[in-house]
Design a protein around this motif. Sequence first.
Motif, PDB file in Angstrom:
ATOM      1  N   PRO A 114     110.747  78.918  20.973  1.00  0.00           N
ATOM      2  CA  PRO A 114     111.021  78.773  22.411  1.00  0.00           C
ATOM      3  C   PRO A 114     112.403  78.189  22.665  1.00  0.00           C
ATOM      4  O   PRO A 114     112.778  77.187  22.055  1.00  0.00           O
ATOM      5  CB  PRO A 114     109.916  77.816  22.879  1.00  0.00           C
ATOM      6  N   LEU A 115     113.148  78.834  23.557  1.00  0.00           N
ATOM      7  CA  LEU A 115     114.491  78.365  23.879  1.00  0.00           C
ATOM      8  C   LEU A 115     114.422  77.060  24.672  1.00  0.00           C
ATOM      9  O   LEU A 115     115.257  76.187  24.526  1.00  0.00           O
ATOM     10  CB  LEU A 115     115.245  79.433  24.674  1.00  0.00           C
ATOM     11  N   PHE A 116     113.422  76.958  25.531  1.00  0.00           N
ATOM     12  CA  PHE A 116     113.146  75.685  26.200  1.00  0.00           C
ATOM     13  C   PHE A 116     111.642  75.485  26.236  1.00  0.00           C
ATOM     14  O   PHE A 116     110.861  76.426  26.205  1.00  0.00           O
ATOM     15  CB  PHE A 116     113.754  75.620  27.603  1.00  0.00           C
ATOM     16  N   PHE A 117     111.228  74.237  26.270  1.00  0.00           N
ATOM     17  CA  PHE A 117     109.797  73.909  26.208  1.00  0.00           C
ATOM     18  C   PHE A 117     109.351  73.017  27.351  1.00  0.00           C
ATOM     19  O   PHE A 117     108.179  72.694  27.468  1.00  0.00           O
ATOM     20  CB  PHE A 117     109.472  73.218  24.874  1.00  0.00           C
ATOM     21  N   GLY A 118     110.300  72.603  28.190  1.00  0.00           N
ATOM     22  CA  GLY A 118     109.924  71.741  29.298  1.00  0.00           C
ATOM     23  C   GLY A 118     110.919  71.797  30.433  1.00  0.00           C
ATOM     24  O   GLY A 118     112.005  72.391  30.315  1.00  0.00           O
ATOM     25  N   ARG A 119     110.529  71.183  31.542  1.00  0.00           N
ATOM     26  CA  ARG A 119     111.386  71.115  32.718  1.00  0.00           C
ATOM     27  C   ARG A 119     111.196  69.765  33.383  1.00  0.00           C
ATOM     28  O   ARG A 119     110.069  69.245  33.451  1.00  0.00           O
ATOM     29  CB  ARG A 119     111.034  72.232  33.698  1.00  0.00           C
ATOM     30  N   THR A 145     103.415  82.211  23.371  1.00  0.00           N
ATOM     31  CA  THR A 145     102.675  83.022  22.405  1.00  0.00           C
ATOM     32  C   THR A 145     103.655  84.010  21.800  1.00  0.00           C
ATOM     33  O   THR A 145     104.176  84.886  22.499  1.00  0.00           O
ATOM     34  CB  THR A 145     101.506  83.779  23.070  1.00  0.00           C
ATOM     35  N   GLY A 146     103.938  83.844  20.504  1.00  0.00           N
ATOM     36  CA  GLY A 146     104.884  84.751  19.843  1.00  0.00           C
ATOM     37  C   GLY A 146     106.257  84.762  20.470  1.00  0.00           C
ATOM     38  O   GLY A 146     106.922  85.797  20.519  1.00  0.00           O
ATOM     39  N   GLY A 147     106.702  83.634  20.984  1.00  0.00           N
ATOM     40  CA  GLY A 147     108.026  83.553  21.573  1.00  0.00           C
ATOM     41  C   GLY A 147     108.069  83.892  23.052  1.00  0.00           C
ATOM     42  O   GLY A 147     109.097  83.708  23.702  1.00  0.00           O
ATOM     43  N   GLU A 148     106.960  84.394  23.601  1.00  0.00           N
ATOM     44  CA  GLU A 148     106.900  84.747  25.025  1.00  0.00           C
ATOM     45  C   GLU A 148     106.267  83.620  25.824  1.00  0.00           C
ATOM     46  O   GLU A 148     105.237  83.059  25.417  1.00  0.00           O
ATOM     47  CB  GLU A 148     106.085  86.035  25.208  1.00  0.00           C
ATOM     48  N   LEU A 149     106.866  83.278  26.963  1.00  0.00           N
ATOM     49  CA  LEU A 149     106.343  82.225  27.821  1.00  0.00           C
ATOM     50  C   LEU A 149     105.083  82.736  28.512  1.00  0.00           C
ATOM     51  O   LEU A 149     105.132  83.714  29.266  1.00  0.00           O
ATOM     52  CB  LEU A 149     107.406  81.832  28.846  1.00  0.00           C
ATOM     53  N   THR A 150     103.949  82.082  28.274  1.00  0.00           N
ATOM     54  CA  THR A 150     102.668  82.591  28.784  1.00  0.00           C
ATOM     55  C   THR A 150     101.924  81.596  29.667  1.00  0.00           C
ATOM     56  O   THR A 150     100.924  81.968  30.291  1.00  0.00           O
ATOM     57  CB  THR A 150     101.749  82.976  27.615  1.00  0.00           C
ATOM     58  N   ALA A 151     102.361  80.333  29.720  1.00  0.00           N
ATOM     59  CA  ALA A 151     101.633  79.361  30.534  1.00  0.00           C
ATOM     60  C   ALA A 151     102.536  78.163  30.818  1.00  0.00           C
ATOM     61  O   ALA A 151     103.565  77.973  30.156  1.00  0.00           O
ATOM     62  CB  ALA A 151     100.363  78.896  29.810  1.00  0.00           C
ATOM     63  N   GLU A 194     109.644  81.498  35.878  1.00  0.00           N
ATOM     64  CA  GLU A 194     110.013  80.811  34.645  1.00  0.00           C
ATOM     65  C   GLU A 194     110.353  81.816  33.540  1.00  0.00           C
ATOM     66  O   GLU A 194     111.277  81.600  32.746  1.00  0.00           O
ATOM     67  CB  GLU A 194     108.880  79.886  34.184  1.00  0.00           C
ATOM     68  N   GLN A 195     109.613  82.919  33.499  1.00  0.00           N
ATOM     69  CA  GLN A 195     109.904  83.963  32.507  1.00  0.00           C
ATOM     70  C   GLN A 195     111.281  84.578  32.767  1.00  0.00           C
ATOM     71  O   GLN A 195     112.013  84.909  31.835  1.00  0.00           O
ATOM     72  CB  GLN A 195     108.813  85.022  32.533  1.00  0.00           C
ATOM     73  N   THR A 196     111.622  84.711  34.051  1.00  0.00           N
ATOM     74  CA  THR A 196     112.940  85.233  34.411  1.00  0.00           C
ATOM     75  C   THR A 196     114.032  84.278  33.958  1.00  0.00           C
ATOM     76  O   THR A 196     115.067  84.692  33.413  1.00  0.00           O
ATOM     77  CB  THR A 196     113.036  85.452  35.931  1.00  0.00           C
TER      78      THR A 196
END
Length: 692
Positions: free
Chosen positions: A72-77, A144-150, A18-20
Amino acid sequence: MPLHDPDHAQDANPLRAEQTHLAESRSALTAMRADVEALDISDVTGNWVNAKILAAEIDNRIKALADLSHTPLFFGRLDYLHAPGVEQAEGAEGEQFYIGRRHVHDAHGDPMVIDWRAPVSQPFYRASRVEPMDVRLRRRFGYTGGELTAYEDEHLTDPAEASTSSKLLQTEIERPRVGPMRDIVATIQPEQDEIVRAGIGGTVCVQGAPGTGKTAVGLHRVAYLLYAHRERLARTGTLVIGPNKSFLQYIEQVLPALGELQVKQATVDDLVAHVTVRGTDPAERARIKGDARMAEVLRRAVRSGIRMPKEPIVVVRGSRRWRVPAYELEELVRELMERDIRYGAAHEALPQRIAHNILVRMEESGEAPDDRVQDAVARNPAVKAAVKGVWPKADPAKTVLRLLSDAEFLAECAEGILTPEEQATLLWEKPPRSLASAKWSPADTVLIDETLDLVQRTHSLGHVVLDEAQDLSPMQYRAVGRRCSTGSATVLGDIAQGTTPWATASWEEALTHLGKPGAPVEELTRGFRVPRGVIAYASLLLPTIAPGLAPATSVRESPGDLVIRRTSAEELDAAVLAACHDALGHEGSIGLIAADDRIAPLAAALESAGLPYLAPGEETSAQARLTLVPATLAKGLEYDYVVLDEPAAIVTGEPDERTGLRRLYVALTRAVSGLAVLHAKPLPEELAAGPA
């Protein structure tokens, strides 16, 4: 539903995938922006005007494609069981879509992120186990701070998976409020989404208790309508109307964060700013000026200048004289009066009607006049003089000035509408000698706006959002209604928070004044902002201030911090400062709310204690997180922690107790995480059942 994060080894690979995708999506967005920046429009347009318009549109497009690093550029899937709208072979997998604030595609045009407003994104907000809407899996992401963490998965079609509340959703709702208002695009609830996606054809009214997200719903509705009806609204325009400048500053970043840069914002006072405001009205005078009956008084005042003709018109053209008898002129005037068209339009139409009458006579005598002759006759000095005598031009400001200055004129226009006592209240004690010396009040500008519309039609927009609508007078509703007479509106408010002497008693009445009678009223009662303990305490006032309204229920798991402390009058300032120090020990914004006449001494106390503070609407920062808020400006704002100074002073600062208690209700419900109430005087008896 389980929360997946890097601490779980088995979750590392899906999280990295997802981070990729996030990194690749950001790169694709950068490429989309670069493509727009590289456009060469030097030889595209035929003139410099079109070139400037096109350049401005491209500039706005570039701004809309900005990559906000902390957003966040996206928040769900969404993983569909089948491809939406496509027949698939049995066993074939459905499509997968990432849901975000804007559309992002790769170099081949394939979507990497789907705009949250697209139809395919709707199940992210509305799908449930009862109604999965063909969604196999709904995934939410934590940042967290714009980084996808969970991430967090919900298998909507798996009967074996237990139904639990979303921890990520709860965390997002309870995230500290630092800075201006944020969008709620990642946390929109089903009942909110229904309002957001309502069609553009009709007006929607939203009655929302504090913290139910009504303001956010209204702003997201604008963003949705601009997505679904962009060409139409690009022609007709959109507008967000708020109660004051502080409120507009607080919400001004929501729509740009969603990629919408062209929505204008204004207060009602901005809309009707035809003259400079230099005066104020006592409450009773302002109430009468805001009464809907004033519309008919003004209509009579505008039409008072119409006079029935006593003499015929004689138009000389060459060697011929053409005569229109007085009785025929009177018929033309009465016809225009009966049609009830706007005064200015009738003034323009009358000379053409007279000219047409003369052209008929010319044709009957054997002449063959054309349209040019009719226009020439309409401009004839005799015709112009006659029109000036029977249907003179009307100046809106001068008409209102005369109405408020001339007792006989007011009595003539208000006969059978306003009582003699009301008329006496309206009249200026010292009538101004001229327009330039008039000390207009805010209520006067609304009267001038009404009069202006009687003379010439007000331009109508495609959609208007009216927030904190419960505080408007009937005449203010009419002023807003004129701005969406051929469009639609989203009306937002809370009857319990009405704090003006003319606050609306019901939405049905308000919608009638707005010109949208019968519009549906949706009620939001699930609170997402105010903690349970705080909203329950504030709701003790509802039986007194709004007996017909149900109290809000909070979905927040934390009850919130609620402290109610009594102290002596001599120690009150010190206790307030101590509560501010305690609040500053927590993360987030702090609002110190007090009666307006307490602001100056509290400001001095804060300065003496070396505590920096902001004015309402100013953006908080690491150096200044405390805002000193007059109670009259608190409406619509929110803070993580609120320190409330002397509730009794807020109540007694209003013209009557009920309005004061409503003002107090507003102040009590500004807190997101904690509320500290400091008082030296006894609390209102309605709060006596609250925590000791």
